[in-house]
Each structure stands twice: as C-alpha cells, then as structure tokens.
Design a protein around this motif. Structure first.
Motif, short mmCIF file in Angstrom:
data_model
loop_
_atom_site.label_atom_id
_atom_site.label_comp_id
_atom_site.label_asym_id
_atom_site.label_seq_id
_atom_site.Cartn_x
_atom_site.Cartn_y
_atom_site.Cartn_z
N ALA A 149 62.37 17.69 31.07
CA ALA A 149 62.13 18.75 32.15
C ALA A 149 62.73 17.75 33.43
N TYR A 150 63.30 18.58 34.26
CA TYR A 150 63.90 18.14 35.36
C TYR A 150 63.46 18.71 36.57
N GLU A 151 63.35 18.03 37.73
CA GLU A 151 62.63 19.00 38.97
C GLU A 151 63.72 19.64 39.66
N ARG A 152 63.51 20.69 40.05
CA ARG A 152 64.39 21.34 40.88
C ARG A 152 64.84 20.89 42.22
N ASN A 153 66.18 20.65 42.37
CA ASN A 153 66.78 20.22 43.67
C ASN A 153 67.66 20.93 44.36
N VAL A 154 67.73 22.40 43.98
CA VAL A 154 68.65 23.13 44.45
C VAL A 154 67.69 24.44 44.92
N HIS A 155 67.86 24.92 46.13
CA HIS A 155 66.89 26.11 46.45
C HIS A 155 67.66 26.97 47.30
N GLY A 156 67.02 28.19 47.44
CA GLY A 156 67.45 29.36 48.42
C GLY A 156 68.73 29.51 48.45
N LEU A 157 69.44 29.78 49.47
CA LEU A 157 70.84 30.14 49.68
C LEU A 157 71.92 29.29 48.71
N ARG A 166 73.93 25.20 37.42
CA ARG A 166 73.32 24.60 38.74
C ARG A 166 72.30 25.71 39.13
N GLY A 167 73.01 26.80 39.37
CA GLY A 167 72.38 28.02 40.31
C GLY A 167 71.05 28.58 39.35
N LEU A 168 71.33 28.58 38.02
CA LEU A 168 70.39 29.27 37.39
C LEU A 168 69.15 28.41 37.15
N THR A 169 69.53 27.10 37.02
CA THR A 169 68.46 26.08 36.53
C THR A 169 67.83 25.72 37.97
N GLY A 170 68.59 25.44 38.92
CA GLY A 170 67.90 25.06 40.23
C GLY A 170 68.06 23.54 40.18
N HIS A 171 68.69 22.92 39.31
CA HIS A 171 69.18 21.73 39.19
C HIS A 171 70.28 21.45 39.24
#
Length: 98
Positions: free
Chosen positions: A11-19, A56-61
């Motif tokens: 598991a990886y932490e989300r580091n891409v958010h929002g816009l 990147r966008g779909l996973t948020g990582h």
C-alpha cells in the motif's frame, strides 16, 4: 486504509490530491487520445506518458513526488543532526575555556 491504495502489492500513501489529481486524469486521457491518433514512435511515447498520468490521477500516488519528498525529509533530518552537533561542539568549546 482510508488514505492508501493497493494494486497487488504494498500500500502507498496518497500524495496527489484535488485539482492536481483531476488534472492528471484529464491530461492523461487527452495525451493518450493524442498518442493513439498520432501513431508511430512518438504516439507510443504519448500513450505511455498518458497512461502514467492516468495511473497517477486514479490512484492518487506519484512515485516522483514520493522520491523527492523522501530526499527532502532526509536532508531535513541531516540538517537537524548537524545543528545538534554544532550545539554540542559549542558547549564543549565553552567548557574548555572556563
């Protein structure tokens, strides 16, 4: 596991958010579409880059952000250690003069 994702691996932490995340999905779709219409070696390149942006966008990582963050964090810890060492040296110097 609210802020993590997993695809057959750790598991990886989300580091891409929002816009930023939405922009990655939209850019990935557009770039993939462009690559499919373009064809050739450059089209394959565009499809690959578009797929990476989609992931990147779909996973948020983002792996690049993760690597850069880890290096910045390591430098921050190194700086703190150096400052602690400098204080210890200064203290020893003051005690030696007394």
């Amino acid at each position: 596991m609210d802020h993590q994702w997993q695809i057959n691996g750790p598991a990886y932490e989300r580091n891409v958010h929002g816009l930023e995340r939405a922009g990655s999905v939209i850019s990935g779709l557009l770039l993939t579409r462009h690559g499919l219409h373009r064809g050739g070696v450059l089209g394959i390149w565009d499809v690959g880059l578009g797929a990476a942006l989609l992931l990147r966008g779909l996973t948020g990582h983002c792996y690049v952000k993760e690597v850069l963050h880890d290096r910045r964090e390591a430098l921050h810890h190194l700086r703190a250690d150096l400052e602690r060492l400098q204080r210890a040296v200064d203290k020893l110097a003051r005690e030696g003069k007394a």
